[in-house]
Write an enzyme that holds these catalytic residues in place. Structure first.
Site, short mmCIF file in Angstrom:
data_model
loop_
_atom_site.label_atom_id
_atom_site.label_comp_id
_atom_site.label_asym_id
_atom_site.label_seq_id
_atom_site.Cartn_x
_atom_site.Cartn_y
_atom_site.Cartn_z
N GLU A 90 0.69 -1.02 -0.36
CA GLU A 90 0.08 -0.05 0.04
C GLU A 90 0.61 1.29 -0.42
O GLU A 90 1.66 1.43 0.82
CB GLU A 90 -1.05 0.13 1.39
CG GLU A 90 -1.97 1.35 0.95
CD GLU A 90 -2.12 1.62 2.35
OE1 GLU A 90 -3.47 3.01 2.35
OE2 GLU A 90 -2.03 0.86 3.69
N ASP A 94 -1.95 12.18 -2.78
CA ASP A 94 -1.65 13.70 -3.15
C ASP A 94 -1.48 13.79 -4.59
O ASP A 94 -0.83 13.08 -5.02
CB ASP A 94 -0.68 14.01 -2.19
CG ASP A 94 -0.63 13.98 -1.03
OD1 ASP A 94 -1.49 14.35 -0.12
OD2 ASP A 94 0.29 14.18 -1.01
N LYS A 129 -0.49 21.04 -8.87
CA LYS A 129 0.38 22.48 -9.62
C LYS A 129 1.61 21.72 -10.69
O LYS A 129 1.75 20.61 -10.29
CB LYS A 129 1.23 23.14 -9.06
CG LYS A 129 0.18 23.44 -7.43
CD LYS A 129 0.57 24.28 -6.70
CE LYS A 129 0.28 25.53 -6.56
NZ LYS A 129 0.64 25.48 -4.58
N ASP A 162 -10.54 10.47 -4.34
CA ASP A 162 -11.53 10.86 -4.10
C ASP A 162 -11.21 12.68 -5.42
O ASP A 162 -12.25 12.88 -5.56
CB ASP A 162 -11.50 12.17 -3.19
CG ASP A 162 -10.36 12.40 -2.33
OD1 ASP A 162 -8.83 12.24 -2.61
OD2 ASP A 162 -10.23 14.13 -2.70
C1 LIG Z 1 -3.46 12.09 1.47
S1 LIG Z 1 -2.37 11.16 2.17
C2 LIG Z 1 -3.51 9.74 2.03
C3 LIG Z 1 -3.20 8.84 3.27
C4 LIG Z 1 -4.25 7.68 3.40
N1 LIG Z 1 -3.73 6.55 2.24
C5 LIG Z 1 -5.88 7.63 3.69
O1 LIG Z 1 -6.23 7.37 2.91
O2 LIG Z 1 -5.67 7.99 4.78
C6 LIG Z 1 -1.10 10.71 1.35
C7 LIG Z 1 -0.50 9.94 1.98
O3 LIG Z 1 1.38 9.68 1.21
C8 LIG Z 1 2.34 9.88 1.85
N2 LIG Z 1 3.46 10.26 0.47
C9 LIG Z 1 2.61 11.37 0.01
N3 LIG Z 1 4.13 11.43 -0.99
C10 LIG Z 1 4.62 10.34 -0.95
C11 LIG Z 1 5.95 9.38 -1.27
N4 LIG Z 1 6.65 10.18 -2.33
N5 LIG Z 1 6.61 8.75 -0.62
C12 LIG Z 1 6.11 7.77 0.62
N6 LIG Z 1 5.06 8.68 1.14
C13 LIG Z 1 4.68 9.54 0.53
C14 LIG Z 1 2.09 11.24 2.96
O4 LIG Z 1 2.51 10.70 3.76
C15 LIG Z 1 0.03 11.04 3.59
O5 LIG Z 1 0.27 10.25 4.25
#
Ligand SMILES: C[S@@+](CC[C@H](N)C(=O)[O-])C[C@H]1O[C@@H](n2cnc3c(N)ncnc32)[C@H](O)[C@@H]1O
Length: 224
Positions: free
Chosen positions: A52, A126, A130, A162
């Protein structure tokens, strides 16, 4: 979260047997000892391995591990204070087929060997809308190349988001590059047909989007 709480979680992560936190150098400069050996050294079995990516608190990793005791799951995130939650739950509830890896997804091909991974879940990444952030978007061509490198030829990727932007962008890219879209749904709780685990498990971010009545989308695909 306060910094004291974070520190406490970081310290606790170091004591958890299901948490792995290699440094960048350990991954990039040397041969990481778990690369190619996750099944044997960590899970002590030969079961399928599911990742995941951007797991946050690890809801999918933990729930899927409970649902599929004959598969191994690894939640990956750069934020250790978040996956502390999933790691702690797994320890408290004796769920042995789930682990957590703290690293950047950009380094994933240093953490796993070719053909080591059976399936990938990307949960609410995310969208990085941008222009300058495009290179961090977790379904861009560069990331798909990394995933392909570690996935078995039949391996699949699941994207739950989403973000209509992320959904549309990914579908467009998959079609354009000739990858195989196995299934796509732009509103999983309204339009029937998604696999059961898509609607039965909600992540932390997802529950917030659901409160705002945002449609949740899903794509299941193979990288050619
Ligand atoms: C919007 S959150 C979603 C978290 C979880 N999957 C949820 O749905 O509640 C995005 C997650 O991706 C992690 N993340 C974003 N870019 C990352 C990267 N390049 N390497 C590791 N983790 C990353 C962030 O730390 C964050 O916890």
């Amino acid at each position: 979260m306060g910094s004291k709480n974070k520190l406490r979680r970081f310290r606790e992560n170091e004591t958890f047997t299901n948490v792995f936190q290699p440094t960048r150098d350990e991954l990039v400069k040397s041969d990481f000892d778990l690369k190619g050996n996750w099944r044997i050294k960590v899970f002590k079995n030969n079961n399928p391995l599911v990742l995941e990516l951007g797991c946050g608190k690890g809801e999918y990793s933990v729930a899927l591990a409970q649902k599929y005791p004959n598969k191994n799951f690894i939640g990956i995130d750069i934020k250790g204070a978040r996956f502390w939650r999933g790691a702690k739950t797994a320890i408290e509830e004796n769920i042995a087929n789930v682990a957590f890896l703290r690293t950047q997804i950009e380094l994933i091909d240093h953490a796993f060997a070719e053909n080591e991974v059976d399936e990938i879940w990307i949960t609410f990444p995310d969208p990085q809308i941008k222009y300058k952030r495009t290179k961090h978007r977790m379904t861009n061509a560069e990331f798909l190349k990394r995933y392909k490198q570690i996935l078995k030829p039949e391996g699949v990727v699941n994207l739950k988001t989403d973000s209509e932007f992320m959904h549309g962008y990914t579908l467009g890219l998959l079609h354009g590059a000739g990858h195989e879209v196995i299934y796509a749904n732009h509103n999983v709780y309204k339009q029937e047909g998604s696999p059961e685990e898509v609607t039965s498990i909600q992540t932390f971010y997802e529950s917030q989007y659901l409160e705002q009545n945002k449609p949740i989308t899903y794509i299941r695909f193979k990288i050619k």
